[in-house]
Structures are given as structure tokens and as C-alpha cells.
Scaffold this active site. Sequence first.
Site, mmCIF file in Angstrom:
data_model
loop_
_atom_site.group_PDB
_atom_site.id
_atom_site.type_symbol
_atom_site.label_atom_id
_atom_site.label_comp_id
_atom_site.label_asym_id
_atom_site.label_seq_id
_atom_site.Cartn_x
_atom_site.Cartn_y
_atom_site.Cartn_z
ATOM 1 N N ASP A 1 -4.992 1.441 13.907
ATOM 2 C CA ASP A 1 -3.550 1.253 14.094
ATOM 3 C C ASP A 1 -2.856 2.512 14.598
ATOM 4 O OD1 ASP A 1 -3.973 2.625 11.705
ATOM 5 O OD2 ASP A 1 -3.310 0.986 10.443
ATOM 6 N N ASN B 1 -0.246 -2.210 -1.823
ATOM 7 C CA ASN B 1 0.033 -3.646 -1.821
ATOM 8 C C ASN B 1 -1.140 -4.452 -1.271
ATOM 9 O OD1 ASN B 1 0.101 -3.088 0.889
ATOM 10 N ND2 ASN B 1 2.264 -3.557 1.208
ATOM 11 N N HIS C 1 -2.682 -3.852 1.609
ATOM 12 C CA HIS C 1 -2.786 -3.928 3.078
ATOM 13 C C HIS C 1 -4.028 -3.203 3.577
ATOM 14 C CE1 HIS C 1 -0.175 -0.062 3.786
ATOM 15 N NE2 HIS C 1 -1.432 0.234 3.992
ATOM 16 N N GLU D 1 0.108 -6.287 6.498
ATOM 17 C CA GLU D 1 0.870 -6.302 5.250
ATOM 18 C C GLU D 1 0.756 -7.682 4.587
ATOM 19 O OE1 GLU D 1 2.094 -3.673 4.140
ATOM 20 O OE2 GLU D 1 2.877 -2.395 5.724
#
Length: 240
Positions: A67, A133, A135, A140
Site C-alpha cells: 500500500d 482493528n 486490518h 479496513e
Amino acid sequence: MEFHVYENAKAACEAAGVLLAAQITRKGDSVLGLATGSTPIPAYAMLVSWYERGVIDFDRVRTFNLDEYVGIDPQSPASYHYFMHEHLFSKVNLRPENVHLPSGQTAADGRAYDEAIHAAGGIDIQLLGIGRNGHIGFNEPAGEFTYGTHTVTLTQSTIEANARFFASPDDVPRQAISMGIGNIMAAKCIVLVATGSAKADAVYRTIRGPITPRVPASILQLHPCCVVLTDREAGALMMK
Ligand code: F6R
């Protein structure tokens, strides 16, 4: 899914370095899927050290990063281009033409990245960190799993977690371009590293929880070759 706990964060990350080095040793033109963030830094340091000692050679290795922020200057110290240059690319004999990070923000940009991965023969080994979380990459928690490389809007939790790399949270870009869950699952082998107590819940939900796009990493339960490496803190809930 294999799960290994190490005494400390450095050992867990170095174990990931061992797996990447083994891949390069066995196949000189390996395609590596790479991650940024704090977690993999010791793994890259190991690879650099083995390269310097002549143990591994990056001459034919190809790399694809997970990313990058949308719109960030690649020269900015907060960019993932800069991070990779600092920790790996400038320190080993990777050829510039063999190094890839996603860029742009259109669907065509995402497709072009997917096609480049495909043309390279697919990813042999994918290194992953994990967000608090759950991810992976910048995938996400969401209502459905993503497939190919795509633009994402970062959640508040990720903006806050990444603000440490910027002058202030307001400077964190709101969008990123990321490989999708489909790209990650298509890798032949996956190594996920998680360290620190803030990751304990995400690790537990990844390995023991239901498979759901609300915890994107949980889909790794379905991968035939996935290794999760943690330190004691990140693996704490797994020991109970
Ligand atoms: C980075 C990436 C992210 C990080 C995750 C954990 O390329 O894809 O998913 O792996 O946010 O980051 P750290 O290691 O900084 O806790």
C-alpha cells in the site's frame, strides 16, 4: 494456520526475516509482497545484514508493496516509498525496475498493479503486519471483502495509529491505495507478524474468531499456507 509465539518482538520479527530469506535462497527470482509500519523493521534489518554478508542476493528478486497513501510525495519521509527505501531498497541490490508500490487512485491504477503482480507470476511470500482493528494492508473492517488493488478511505483508528509518522493527525492523508484481500489471499504463502499488547485482540479474532470482513485478517484462516508470528504480548489471548 500456523501460530508461533516468541519471547519478544525482535525475535518474532526476525523469524519473519528467516522465512523471507529462505524463500529468496530457494528461488532467486522470488516475488515478495512487502509491508511497511513499525513491525517489519527488524525483519528488513535481518535481510540487509544477510545480504551484506553474502548470504542472500536480491539481484533477481521482485517486490510488490501492499500500500501507499494517495497523493503523498514519494520523497516525503512519511511515504511508504521513503520507508522502503530507508529500510531495504537502498541497502540491498534490488534493481529499481523490480521494485513496485501501488500508486494513483483510479480503478485503472488498481488494475494496472494487479496486472503487474500477475505478470510477475504472483506473489511467492507475503509479509503482513496487522492493525488493531484487524486490518491488513489498508483493508479496513467493512461489510465485504475487497478483491483487487483499490483506493480506501482510512478509518479514524488507522489515522490515529499512523499519526505518529506525521507532524499532526491532520496531516495524515485520508486515502490510500492498497492491495485487496484477494491479492493477499492469492499469495502462495503468507507471514503475518504482530507485536505488542495493542494487537492481542486482533490476533485472537484473526485466528479464533469468525471469518468476517469486520475483521479483515480473519480470512487468513482459509489460506493453505499462513504463518502468524507474535511476541508474548500480542499472543497473550491465545494462551488462555
Ligand atoms: C503497512 C500495512 C499496515 C500495517 C499495520 C500495522 O504496509 O499494510 O496494514 O501492517 O497498520 O502497522 P504497525 O506495524 O506500524 O503496527
